[in-house]
Write a protein that holds these residues in place. Structure first.
Motif, short mmCIF file in Angstrom:
data_model
loop_
_atom_site.label_atom_id
_atom_site.label_comp_id
_atom_site.label_asym_id
_atom_site.label_seq_id
_atom_site.Cartn_x
_atom_site.Cartn_y
_atom_site.Cartn_z
N PHE A 152 90.30 64.53 -16.63
CA PHE A 152 89.47 65.50 -17.32
C PHE A 152 88.30 64.81 -18.00
O PHE A 152 88.43 63.68 -18.46
CB PHE A 152 90.28 66.27 -18.36
CG PHE A 152 91.35 67.12 -17.76
CD1 PHE A 152 91.01 68.31 -17.12
CD2 PHE A 152 92.68 66.75 -17.81
CE1 PHE A 152 91.99 69.09 -16.55
CE2 PHE A 152 93.66 67.53 -17.24
CZ PHE A 152 93.32 68.71 -16.61
N ARG A 153 87.19 65.56 -18.09
CA ARG A 153 86.06 65.01 -18.82
C ARG A 153 86.23 65.29 -20.31
O ARG A 153 87.14 66.02 -20.71
CB ARG A 153 84.78 65.68 -18.32
CG ARG A 153 84.53 65.42 -16.86
CD ARG A 153 83.04 65.56 -16.63
NE ARG A 153 82.74 66.51 -15.58
CZ ARG A 153 81.52 66.98 -15.38
NH1 ARG A 153 80.53 66.63 -16.19
NH2 ARG A 153 81.28 67.81 -14.40
N ALA A 154 85.30 64.75 -21.09
CA ALA A 154 85.45 64.86 -22.54
C ALA A 154 85.50 66.32 -22.99
O ALA A 154 86.17 66.65 -23.96
CB ALA A 154 84.29 64.14 -23.23
N ASP A 155 84.83 67.21 -22.28
CA ASP A 155 84.85 68.60 -22.73
C ASP A 155 85.91 69.42 -22.02
O ASP A 155 85.98 70.63 -22.18
CB ASP A 155 83.47 69.23 -22.58
CG ASP A 155 82.93 69.10 -21.16
OD1 ASP A 155 83.71 68.69 -20.29
OD2 ASP A 155 81.76 69.41 -20.94
N GLY A 156 86.74 68.78 -21.21
CA GLY A 156 87.86 69.50 -20.59
C GLY A 156 87.60 69.95 -19.16
O GLY A 156 88.48 70.55 -18.55
N ARG A 157 86.41 69.66 -18.64
CA ARG A 157 86.16 70.06 -17.25
C ARG A 157 86.73 69.00 -16.32
O ARG A 157 86.91 67.85 -16.68
CB ARG A 157 84.65 70.14 -17.02
CG ARG A 157 84.01 71.31 -17.67
CD ARG A 157 82.55 71.37 -17.29
NE ARG A 157 81.75 70.38 -18.00
CZ ARG A 157 80.57 69.94 -17.58
NH1 ARG A 157 80.07 70.37 -16.44
NH2 ARG A 157 79.90 69.06 -18.28
N ARG A 158 86.95 69.39 -15.07
CA ARG A 158 87.24 68.40 -14.04
C ARG A 158 85.90 67.89 -13.52
O ARG A 158 84.87 68.51 -13.73
CB ARG A 158 88.03 69.05 -12.92
CG ARG A 158 89.44 69.42 -13.34
CD ARG A 158 90.28 69.79 -12.14
NE ARG A 158 91.49 70.48 -12.54
CZ ARG A 158 92.59 69.88 -12.98
NH1 ARG A 158 92.61 68.57 -13.12
NH2 ARG A 158 93.65 70.57 -13.33
N GLU B 173 84.48 57.92 -23.03
CA GLU B 173 85.24 57.77 -21.80
C GLU B 173 84.90 58.99 -20.95
O GLU B 173 85.27 60.10 -21.30
CB GLU B 173 86.73 57.72 -22.13
CG GLU B 173 87.56 57.13 -21.04
CD GLU B 173 89.02 57.11 -21.46
OE1 GLU B 173 89.70 56.12 -21.18
OE2 GLU B 173 89.48 58.08 -22.09
N ASP C 54 92.27 59.44 -17.76
CA ASP C 54 93.18 59.11 -16.68
C ASP C 54 93.79 60.36 -16.06
O ASP C 54 94.15 60.37 -14.89
CB ASP C 54 94.30 58.19 -17.19
CG ASP C 54 93.77 56.81 -17.46
OD1 ASP C 54 92.77 56.45 -16.83
OD2 ASP C 54 94.33 56.12 -18.31
N ALA C 55 93.92 61.39 -16.87
CA ALA C 55 94.49 62.63 -16.35
C ALA C 55 93.46 63.38 -15.51
O ALA C 55 93.79 64.41 -14.92
CB ALA C 55 94.98 63.49 -17.51
#
Lengths: 925, 257
Positions: free
Chosen positions: B12-18, B5, B9-10
């Motif tokens: 964020f990317r898989a590694d936590g970046r926007r 994904e 929905d919040a």
């Protein structure tokens, strides 16, 4: 702002690979509480957060304001409860969301929908990327334990965080888990934790929620004692190994409708042999449920069985009568010839459950005051489900929805919980609701978001609309439709042009002008795929404003259209074809309420069905021919322009063996049917008339339709075979009914791009997305057809309920081993006459598959034989009322009752224009 | 439904970046003493080493050399331990793999647009780039590292060369989002990937490479995201170049943060 941390090791596909992924920890993730001043809200328009003053239901356990924080298992099992509007202000952790995503796609989708719903105040907290809530897996800690710990850390953080922001009232975060060890650990760490049951029961104002609790097979549920009925399921990792090495086979489990002790597993993959494996007996079925993906192990050849043709229904009320089951299983093992044996196996494990909520009825327990009851689903392929409810008395005789929670090894039936009450059985509205649900027809009223994309009334054509449009208002355009039709999507014109040729135009409602790609209206339409016509009800694909007004080509108003205009000579050879978006003004709406129809009304007492197919033919075929021509022209055009992304319709040629039954049947009447090509078939069908038996031709045509395949939509870039067998056209598509079919809208858009009247958009030129859409459209069309049939069947039952037993002429359509399938022309009703009946000696049956014929005692039945049957309603089972037909000796009694029946059905059908117009073609095209 | 994904929905990317955030960038100049210019660049877990030799006399056949400007020779390679998607495609022995070859070709195209070659007629500039660790965006990192190494070598440039990448996520709900600076996991998800190289200051694109189909309506946001990635990277690298002392011993410098 960024803290980088590399972290993961992972093994994949057998080989051990070290994968290093970055993992950024942030300090700008908001806690989601509206009252919180410490966190900056994460951008505008982000998901709605938790309420400042949580307005959850009153709970006796925690009277103060609180947020709920469920763990993964709770979310997976109790999603029904969480979806209830009463439950609000729930924090869903990212850890939980990810685990749910891996474990159950449907639940994941549901919880996401809930999070999106602003009224529910659910907030998804990205705890894994929050600097203070991220934790690393400790040595020796399983990832499950780690995730549990992560959840607890997040709860703790929330409590401390909310303390800091405290305004007047302290908001507490309550951890919900059904896992005892987890709960204990949480309590040790000073977290308020409850099980779901404890919390729901504490909601003093909402006692009805308790029924919807899923009973998870934890402690305290082992009433059946330790008696293990089923063998254990093998864990997934071992199954996958086994499938790879070929010990097990993976397939879709399909329960047998007639016999609850038998099922087939359709093995995935291309292997020719062992495509279909039979599973027989309760233990071998091993708790698999219809549509599950399972792993099966083949049995040794000497244990193989033949598919039994016995009808067995699960009617045991008692849990203990396992011996009884064994007895029944023995019935199946009747001796059969060697060549009948099929690969047989047993289910060793479940790869993926495909449970959905099931419609059905409660079979109340005989014990008074009992809270456990069995639920009988409407679908016979689904086993009965044990549910726990206190409202059994109110639910009795009602159609209800129940979801399965699990199936422990020591239980004869799966456990489930009550979800929703639909209404009392037999009630027209309830039954319609049930059949819509069972056929997965989206039928909710259009949402506000969808309606907001409708044009504002009063609507008029603007200058902007006139761009790329030709003004054809001066042409004399007319439409031809059955009486009472409100959604007119086609109109025609024809005129002489100077050079001795004719100009013929087909004008189709320009629905794609109103439904723009990608908006909520478009998404809703593509989800619905088609308008569904039921008796008494029409479930529209697009809102009524469009279907019955703005898009309907009514007379004497200006309407937007998409026109296909040919220049033809008087031999009807096409010289030129052109397409244009246009604006038309239909001069007259012709209906079929012409003398023909009056004639139709007069004579209908004799033979209504026959009339419908014959007397209306000429006007119908004029319109039909031009529609087919338009469809073919458009198909060619969009395929030329977009060889990769044209949405077309094909009708595969059936394998020659499909026709065997037809050829044999015709032969018995001394007729020859040629099946080498569609043309030869059509010609031989035209010739197949018998002077003494006028109905024979119709019967032959019905039989022919049954031999054919289903026509399907497909994307031209994903397929090579375009041929439409039924129409004998090399290419075909649907263009002429955009009001009631979504495929036509896509075709309109493609054509509009092809002629430069509209712009393209990304999804339109993506063949994978298009193929995906075709899959959905085909599914919706199939389901709509089934729903239609189910609706007709239900209304037929209603009719015969008032009629009692009716004696009628019938023709044999098929001959089966122990029954004949007959068609009653007067009602267009089809039914099966069984020769074996309960509690009666079985007559001597002899089946000859060559002719085919069935000899009962000394009467021989052939296909097309005329017989007389008694029709009656069998309502011994309220849930499965059905028409029962019993053969009577040919008697010379001819009661006339069909008029009232016909009027009854007629009055129940609202303007089913296309359906009746193309009655004979519904199945083919 | 399965698979990665790209954006939650919040947001964020898989590694936590926007979506618009770059990975952590670290860079260093003059890491190789014998090269005329060199640079080491990290973008997240992608690590690249670049070395520049020259300008020097044309070696080998002189006939290849253009008379009026410098001859640029680019070679790219991947370390055997670099990992990433290039692991399996590697030929068993020697030679560059296909992707490295392609990278060299593209790199040369970019540098020819950036190096003021007419200042160095009848001479040759060698640029060697090695990927030490691959985690997405190898082409972009190679170009940026080569640009740094050229600056370190004091070769005249039209402007600093930086490259960035962008992709597109189409979440099931909501509008598509452009993602800056794709990681290997995001590249593997199969969506479109646009690599853009700019010569800073000129505002022109020196490279624009798109893999996979992308509808023209979607190109603009992705292109904007890639250019924003270039600008962001340039801001960091510019600081690194200014901080490094071309005369001093760079090895004693602390890692710029």
């Amino acid at each position: 702002m960024l803290t980088s941390r590399t972290f993961v090791k992972r093994t994949r596909a057998g080989a051990v690979v070290k994968v290093v992924r970055e993992h950024y920890l942030r300090d700008d993730i908001a806690c989601g509480a509206a009252a919180c001043r410490l966190c900056t809200p994460a951008g505008s328009g982000s998901a709605p957060g938790l309420e400042a003053r949580p307005s959850g239901p009153a709970s006796s356990l925690c009277p103060g304001p609180h947020f709920l924080l469920p763990d993964t298992n709770l979310l997976l099992h109790q999603i029904d409860i969480l979806e209830d509007p009463v439950i609000k202000n729930v924090i869903v952790l990212q850890t939980v969301l990810q685990e749910v995503r891996h474990r159950s796609a449907p639940v994941y989708k549901r919880i996401r929908d809930v999070i999106q719903n602003p009224e529910k105040h659910f907030y998804s907290f990205t705890n894994e990327h929050h600097r203070e809530t991220y934790i690393e897996q400790k040595r020796g800690e399983t990832s499950n334990d780690r995730n549990d710990r992560a959840i607890r850390v997040a709860v703790k953080w929330y409590n401390e965080h909310l303390k800091k922001t405290e305004d007047a009232e302290k908001i507490e975060v309550i951890f919900l888990t059904n896992d005892n060890t987890n709960k204990e650990k949480a309590l040790e760490e000073g977290i308020t934790a409850y099980t779901c049951e404890e919390y729901i029961k504490s909601l003093t104002a909402n006692p009805e929620l308790v029924d919807r609790l899923a009973c998870v097979s934890d402690e305290g549920k082992e009433i059946e004692g330790g008696k293990i009925i089923f063998p254990e399921h093998i864990p997934l990792s071992k199954l996958q190994q086994g499938i790879k090495s070929g010990i097990y086979l993976q397939g879709t489990y399909r329960a047998n409708r007639e016999n609850y002790l038998e099922a087939t597993v359709w093995v995935h993959g291309d292997a020719e042999e062992n495509k279909e494996i039979i599973v027989q007996g309760l233990k071998h079925l091993n708790r698999a449920i219809h549509e599950d993906v399972v792993a099966v192990e083949l049995l040794a050849k000497d244990e193989w069985v033949a598919p039994s043709s016995v009808v067995l229904q699960d009617d045991g009320q008692n849990e203990e009568d396992i011996e009884n089951e064994e007895e029944k299983e023995n019935i199946l093992k009747t001796s059969v010839s060697k060549d009948m044996l099929r690969p047989t196996g047993r289910v060793v494990g479940i790869i993926k459950r495909n449970w959905r909520p099931y419609c059905g009825m409660l079979s109340k327990s005989q014990i008074k005051e009992a809270r456990r009851h069995l639920f009988t689903p409407a679908d016979r392929r689904i086993p009965r489900i044990r549910i726990e409810t206190r409202q059994a008395d109110t639910l009795e005789g009602q159609r209800i929805i129940v979801a399965i929670d699990g199936w422990p090894r020591n239980s004869r039936y799966p456990n489930g919980h009550f979800v929703k009450n639909l209404g009392s059985a037999g009630d027209k509205e309830t039954e319609t609701e049930v059949l819509l649900l069972e056929h997965d027809v989206p039928h909710q009223a259009f949402s506000q978001a969808v309606l907001s994309f409708l044009p504002k009334m009063p609507w008029s054509i603007t200058e902007e609309d006139m761009k790329h449009r030709e003004d054809l208002r001066h042409l004399t355009v007319c439409s031809v439709d059955p009486p009472g039709c409100t959604d007119i999507d086609d109109a025609l014109h024809c005129r002489e042009i100077g050079n001795g040729n004719l100009e013929v135009g087909v004008h189709i409602a320009d629905v794609s002008h109103f439904i723009r790609p990608g908006n909520a209206l478009d998404e809703e339409s593509v989800k619905r795929g088609t308008t569904v016509y039921l008796c008494e009800k029409r479930i529209d694909m697009v809102p009524e404003l469009l279907s019955s007004n703005l898009c309907s080509l009514r007379s004497n108003v200006d309407r937007l259209a998409f026109s296909c205009i040919w220049e033809m000579n008087h031999k009807a050879e096409i010289l030129k074809t052109r397409f244009t978006k246009s604006i038309i003004n239909s001069k007259v709406t012709l209906t079929l309420a012409s003398p023909e129809v009056r004639f139709h009304m007069d004579s209908e007492t004799h033979d209504p069905i026959d009339l419908q197919t014959k007397e209306l033919k000429e006007t119908n075929s004029m319109v039909e021919e031009f529609m087919l021509l338009a469809n073919i022209s458009v198909a060619q055009k969009i395929y030329d322009e977009f060889p990769e992304f044209a949405l077309l319709r094909k009708h595969p040629a059936p394998p020659p063996s499909n026709y065997d039954i037809l050829v044999k049947a015709a032969k018995s009447k001394n007729l020859e049917i040629k099946t080498d090509s569609a043309k030869a078939l059509a010609e031989s069908l035209d010739k197949a008339e018998s002077p003494t038996f006028p109905y024979l031709n119709t019967l032959l045509r019905i039989l022919t339709t049954r031999c054919m395949m289903q026509a399907v939509y497909f994307c031209s870039g994903m397929d090579n075979d375009f041929h439409h067998y039924g129409l004998a056209s090399p290419i075909y598509t649907h263009f002429t009914s955009p009001i009631r079919r979504y495929a036509d809208i896509i075709v309109h858009r493609l054509l509009a791009v092809a002629i430069g009247a509209d712009s393209t958009y990304p999804e339109l030129t993506d063949k994978h997305k298009l193929a995906e859409m075709c899959k959905n459209l085909n599914y919706r069309h199939k389901m709509a057809q089934y729903a239609q049939r189910a609706s007709v069947a239900f209304h037929t039952q209603l009719f015969f309920k008032t009629k009692g037993v009716v004696n009628e002429d019938a023709y044999i359509l098929f001959v089966r081993k122990n029954a004949i399938v007959v068609l009653i022309p007067k009602y267009g009703l089809e039914g099966t006459v069984f020769f074996e009946e309960k509690d009666k000696p079985t007559p001597k049956l002899e089946y000859n598959s060559e002719v085919p014929s069935l000899t009962v005692e000394d009467t021989i039945f052939h296909v097309f034989d005329k017989v007389k049957v008694n029709i009656m309603l069998d309502d011994s089972n309220i849930q499965h009322q059905k028409m029962r037909m019993v053969l009577v000796e040919p008697k010379v009694r001819q009661p006339k009752i069909s008029k009232s029946f016909f009027l009854f059905i007629r009055s129940n059908m609202i303007s089913q224009k296309k359906k009746s117009r193309f009655q004979t073609h519904v199945n083919i095209f | 439904m399965a698979g990665l994904e790209l954006v939650s929905d919040a947001g964020f990317r898989a590694d936590g970046r926007r979506p618009d955030e770059l990975r952590k960038v670290r860079a260093r100049l003059g890491v190789l003493a014998r090269a005329d210019g060199s640079a080491y660049l990290e973008q997240g877990n992608t690590k690249v080493l670049a070395a520049v030799y020259g300008p020097h006399e044309v070696r080998g056949s002189r006939s290849k050399a253009p008379p009026d400007r410098a001859l640029l020779c680019c070679r790219c390679s991947s370390a055997p331990f670099a990992g990433g998607g290039e692991r399996r495609r590697r030929p068993p022995q020697g030679g560059g793999d296909r992707r490295s070859g392609e990278r060299a070709l593209l790199l040369r195209g970019v540098l020819e647009g950036a190096v003021l070659g007419q200042l160095y007629p009848r001479s040759q500039i060698d640029v060697h780039v090695q990927v030490l660790q691959a985690d997405g965006g190898e082409l972009g990192a190679s170009v940026s590292a080569a640009g740094l190494a050229l600056q370190d070598a004091g070769v005249a440039l039209r402007g600093p060369v930086v490259a960035g990448s962008a992709g597109l996520a189409e979440p099931p709900a909501g509008p598509p989002v452009a993602l800056s600076d794709l990681s290997a996991a995001e590249e593997a998800a199969g969506g479109p990937r646009l690599v853009v190289a700019t010569v800073a200051g000129s505002g022109q694109l020196a490279l624009c490479q798109l893999s996979a189909r992308l509808h023209q309506e979607r190109l603009r946001p992705v292109l904007d995201a890639a250019q924003a990635a270039c600008r962001g990277l340039h801001a960091v690298l510019d600081g690194v170049v200014r901080a490094s002392d071309p005369l001093g011993d760079t090895r004693t410098l602390p890692w710029p943060q």
